[in-house]
Enzyme design. Structure first.
Site, mmCIF file in Angstrom:
data_model
loop_
_atom_site.group_PDB
_atom_site.id
_atom_site.type_symbol
_atom_site.label_atom_id
_atom_site.label_comp_id
_atom_site.label_asym_id
_atom_site.label_seq_id
_atom_site.Cartn_x
_atom_site.Cartn_y
_atom_site.Cartn_z
ATOM 1 N N ASP A 13 0.916 -1.229 0.024
ATOM 2 C CA ASP A 13 0.036 -0.019 0.146
ATOM 3 C C ASP A 13 0.951 1.239 -0.080
ATOM 4 O O ASP A 13 0.453 2.401 0.651
ATOM 5 C CB ASP A 13 -1.064 0.172 1.234
ATOM 6 N N LYS A 16 1.711 2.258 -4.972
ATOM 7 C CA LYS A 16 2.443 1.604 -6.314
ATOM 8 C C LYS A 16 1.373 2.069 -7.434
ATOM 9 O O LYS A 16 1.706 2.501 -8.516
ATOM 10 C CB LYS A 16 2.523 0.177 -6.069
ATOM 11 N N GLY A 40 -4.517 -4.258 -4.219
ATOM 12 C CA GLY A 40 -5.809 -3.034 -4.249
ATOM 13 C C GLY A 40 -4.720 -1.938 -4.418
ATOM 14 O O GLY A 40 -4.170 -1.399 -3.639
ATOM 15 N N HIS A 41 -4.827 -1.496 -5.688
ATOM 16 C CA HIS A 41 -3.848 -0.361 -6.265
ATOM 17 C C HIS A 41 -4.868 0.592 -6.787
ATOM 18 O O HIS A 41 -5.891 0.567 -7.680
ATOM 19 C CB HIS A 41 -2.995 -0.943 -7.327
ATOM 20 N N GLN A 224 2.119 -5.931 -3.289
ATOM 21 C CA GLN A 224 2.473 -5.847 -2.074
ATOM 22 C C GLN A 224 3.769 -5.260 -1.713
ATOM 23 O O GLN A 224 4.184 -4.681 -2.602
ATOM 24 C CB GLN A 224 2.865 -7.631 -1.558
ATOM 25 N N ARG A 305 -5.294 0.558 8.613
ATOM 26 C CA ARG A 305 -4.057 0.239 8.620
ATOM 27 C C ARG A 305 -3.234 0.609 9.711
ATOM 28 O O ARG A 305 -3.676 1.863 10.410
ATOM 29 C CB ARG A 305 -3.340 0.810 7.256
HETATM 30 P P1 GDP Z 1 -0.779 0.353 -3.711
HETATM 31 O O1 GDP Z 1 -1.541 -0.997 -2.944
HETATM 32 O O2 GDP Z 1 0.628 0.323 -3.284
HETATM 33 O O3 GDP Z 1 -1.206 0.744 -4.884
HETATM 34 O O4 GDP Z 1 -1.610 1.519 -2.373
HETATM 35 P P2 GDP Z 1 -2.970 1.646 -2.003
HETATM 36 O O5 GDP Z 1 -3.784 1.995 -3.430
HETATM 37 O O6 GDP Z 1 -3.538 0.450 -1.407
HETATM 38 O O7 GDP Z 1 -2.952 2.725 -1.091
HETATM 39 C C1 GDP Z 1 -2.299 4.049 -1.072
HETATM 40 C C2 GDP Z 1 -3.389 5.117 -0.792
HETATM 41 O O8 GDP Z 1 -2.661 6.398 -0.618
HETATM 42 C C3 GDP Z 1 -4.443 5.238 -1.920
HETATM 43 O O9 GDP Z 1 -5.525 5.549 -1.450
HETATM 44 C C4 GDP Z 1 -4.089 6.462 -2.687
HETATM 45 O O10 GDP Z 1 -5.028 7.250 -3.347
HETATM 46 C C5 GDP Z 1 -3.430 7.251 -1.717
HETATM 47 N N1 GDP Z 1 -2.130 7.997 -2.241
HETATM 48 C C6 GDP Z 1 -1.197 7.831 -3.127
HETATM 49 N N2 GDP Z 1 -0.285 8.811 -3.007
HETATM 50 C C7 GDP Z 1 -0.577 9.754 -2.317
HETATM 51 C C8 GDP Z 1 -0.186 11.102 -1.938
HETATM 52 O O11 GDP Z 1 0.891 11.400 -2.226
HETATM 53 N N3 GDP Z 1 -0.921 11.545 -0.862
HETATM 54 C C9 GDP Z 1 -1.940 11.345 -0.355
HETATM 55 N N4 GDP Z 1 -2.542 12.092 0.562
HETATM 56 N N5 GDP Z 1 -2.505 10.106 -0.816
HETATM 57 C C10 GDP Z 1 -1.806 9.300 -1.816
HETATM 58 P P1 IMO Z 2 -0.953 -4.187 -2.260
HETATM 59 O O1 IMO Z 2 -0.439 -4.548 -3.639
HETATM 60 C C1 IMO Z 2 -0.922 -4.594 1.813
HETATM 61 C C2 IMO Z 2 -1.004 -8.370 3.535
HETATM 62 C C3 IMO Z 2 -2.353 -8.997 4.507
HETATM 63 C C4 IMO Z 2 -1.619 -9.837 5.584
HETATM 64 C C5 IMO Z 2 -0.592 -10.548 4.457
HETATM 65 C C6 IMO Z 2 -1.124 -11.835 3.987
HETATM 66 O O2 IMO Z 2 -2.244 -3.369 -2.198
HETATM 67 O O3 IMO Z 2 0.247 -3.359 -1.452
HETATM 68 P P2 IMO Z 2 -2.559 -12.454 1.896
HETATM 69 O O4 IMO Z 2 -3.890 -12.171 1.638
HETATM 70 O O5 IMO Z 2 -1.664 -12.070 0.891
HETATM 71 O O6 IMO Z 2 -2.265 -14.095 2.297
HETATM 72 O O7 IMO Z 2 -2.375 -11.856 3.349
HETATM 73 O O8 IMO Z 2 -0.401 -9.729 3.467
HETATM 74 N N1 IMO Z 2 -1.341 -7.990 2.422
HETATM 75 C C7 IMO Z 2 -1.105 -6.792 1.922
HETATM 76 N N2 IMO Z 2 -0.908 -5.726 2.631
HETATM 77 N N3 IMO Z 2 -1.126 -4.328 0.664
HETATM 78 C C8 IMO Z 2 -1.259 -5.648 -0.172
HETATM 79 O O9 IMO Z 2 -1.246 -5.490 -1.397
HETATM 80 C C9 IMO Z 2 -1.389 -6.833 0.711
HETATM 81 N N4 IMO Z 2 -1.597 -8.056 0.089
HETATM 82 C C10 IMO Z 2 -1.492 -8.970 1.253
HETATM 83 O O10 IMO Z 2 -2.980 -7.911 5.232
HETATM 84 O O11 IMO Z 2 -1.073 -9.274 6.606
HETATM 85 MG MG MG Z 3 -2.966 -1.685 -1.834
#
Ligand code: GDP
Ligand code: IMO
Ligand code: MG
Length: 424
Positions: A13, A16, A40-41, A224, A305
């Site tokens: 998270d 990416k 979840g991107h 991840q 988180r």
């Molecule tokens: P990923 O799994 O690495 O793609 O990240 P996620 O989408 O799960 O979580 C990142 C969260 O931070 C999302 O809600 C994005 O919209 C948000 N986000 C990304 N970059 C920024 C930033 O620079 N500032 C803020 N405030 N939010 C951001």
């Molecule tokens: P993105 O790509 C954050 C975490 C779960 C748990 C552990 C194992 O959005 O960054 P799983 O379902 O993979 O067997 O869970 O890994 N986890 C993540 N945490 N971002 C993710 O993906 C994750 N994918 C799995 O919360 O701790």
């Molecule tokens: Mg994510």
């Protein structure tokens, strides 16, 4: 731009999705190579939010093409739902999405077994996303998994599903005392998934070879983060795939030498969702402040988180494992209101200082962070697009990170939208 790997270097998270979407402007192909629907991107384009679980984030750029490689575990109805959702938003997917015929499938019994085994663990549960990831990768390694091309071959599907379902039903019914699955129902569902997915299925190893040979720029979208890596993360509180750079080669079938830049994505602080040690975690008000300001709730499961300060010891470990050539720092704006900001520069483990991340979980669980404190900036960095517009304190904070890691920061994200980005 060459071929760029975009990898999470914390516990996932890191943002990416946003950075892949941003960089996709200069790429022709965006490819996923590990993980599954646990990812979840989030991508925000002109205020509109998309959350992608399986389809590479490049799909939001018209004309860019996307590959789901053999190393990904694919949940067919979830993939079909994601395709439909995009189409409903007017995003063309046909002829732009290519699905590996040898990617393993997440089946309904994998999701059930994920939930049942978490329940069985009680207090020691991992806190998985319950998307069936562990059970699906287990079957892959045990050589009992089903693959995408099995869906397209009714006879083989019948044989393999019959064989594997016998064992799964035995475990689900006899061990867990729950209801099993009907072969006929599952078989019919699987045939229907095959029919719907068929237009996307191909030999992505051959496709990648062609893409690389004709020198089309490729973005490798990691899922991840390094600390969730099955080998190098905080085992057993990890995911079931390699999340570090090596997965790109095996998860797509490409030889080394074709990744020109390896970009690590880190937040300006740290988050983690699920169980496991987290030395810099802030449990009180400060943690809540980061959660509120950063909107730190899971994109896949909605879970809050856990939040804490940046951990340079863990980042150094991730930087080495991945051979990072550059860094992106996201969510700098979340730190806007803080008077003081801390970075963990070493661990104190039973009185001994170390700058190396221990591999053993019991030892890692004892790590107490040693902090360096920075003064915050008065004002906001939200939406900044120029390095020179950042307050001095914000620049000092970032410069400290790159000096300590010996890795340049190339991108700073100052908000969730595509536009809220600084390139240095
Ligand atoms: P990923 O799994 O690495 O793609 O990240 P996620 O989408 O799960 O979580 C990142 C969260 O931070 C999302 O809600 C994005 O919209 C948000 N986000 C990304 N970059 C920024 C930033 O620079 N500032 C803020 N405030 N939010 C951001
Ligand atoms: P993105 O790509 C954050 C975490 C779960 C748990 C552990 C194992 O959005 O960054 P799983 O379902 O993979 O067997 O869970 O890994 N986890 C993540 N945490 N971002 C993710 O993906 C994750 N994918 C799995 O919360 O701790
Ligand atoms: Mg994510």
């Amino acid at each position: 731009m060459g071929n760029v790997a975009v990898l999470g270097v914390q516990w996932g998270d890191e943002g990416k999705g946003k950075i892949v979407d941003f960089l996709a402007q200069d790429a022709q192909w965006v490819v996923r190579y590990q993980g599954g629907t646990n990812a979840g991107h989030t991508v925000i384009v002109k205020g509109k939010k998309y959350i992608l679980h399986l389809i590479p984030s490049g799909i939001l750029h018209p004309g860019k093409r996307c590959i789901i490689g053999n190393g990904v575990v694919v949940d067919p109805p979830e993939l079909l739902r994601e395709i439909e959702e995009l189409q409903r938003e007017g995003i063309e997917v046909d002829d732009r999405l290519f699905l590996s015929e040898t990617a393993h499938l997440i089946m309904p019994y994998h999701k059930k077994l994920d939930a049942l085994s978490e329940k069985l663990k009680g207090k020691r549960q991992i806190g998985t996303t319950l998307r069936g990831i562990g059970p699906a990768y287990s079957d892959k390694m045990a050589r009992t998994g089903l693959r995408v091309h099995d869906l397209l071959r009714p006879e083989r599907l019948k044989e393999r599903l019959e064989e594997t379902l016998k064992v799964k039903n035995l475990i689900i019914k006899e061990f867990f005392g729950e209801e099993g699955y009907s072969f006929q129902e599952l078989y019919q569902d699987a045939l229907a998934w095959g029919e719907a997915l068929q237009p996307y299925v191909c030999n992505t190893v051959h496709l990648m070879k062609k893409v690389i040979q004709q020198k089309d720029p490729v973005l490798f979208e990691g899922a991840q983060g390094a600390l969730l890596d099955i080998d190098h993360g905080t085992y057993p509180f990890v995911t079931s795939s390699n999340t570090t750079v090596g997965s790109i080669f095996t998860g797509l079938g490409i030889p080394p030498g074709h990744i020109h830049r390896v970009m690590g994505i880190s937040k300006a602080y740290t988050t983690r969702v699920g169980g496991g040690p987290f030395p810099t975690e802030l449990k009180g008000e400060e943690g809540q402040c980061l959660r509120d300001r950063g909107g730190e709730y899971g994109a896949t499961t909605g879970r809050p988180r856990r939040c804490g300060w940046l951990d340079l010891v863990a980042l150094k470990h991730a930087a080495w494992l991945n051979g990072l050539t550059e860094l992106t720092i996201t969510k700098l704006d979340v730190l806007d209101t803080l008077k003081e900001i801390k970075i963990c520069v070493a661990y104190d483990i039973e009185g001994e200082l170390t700058e190396e991340m221990p591999a053993d979980l019991d030892t890692f669980s004892k790590a107490k962070p040693v902090y360096k404190t920075f003064s915050g900036w008065e004002g906001t960095v939200k939406g900044a697009t120029q390095w020179k517009d950042l307050p001095l304190q914000a620049r000092s904070y970032l410069e400290y990170i790159e000096d300590a890691l010996h890795i340049p920061i190339r991108i700073v994200s100052t908000g969730p939208d595509r536009e809220e980005t600084i390139i240095r």
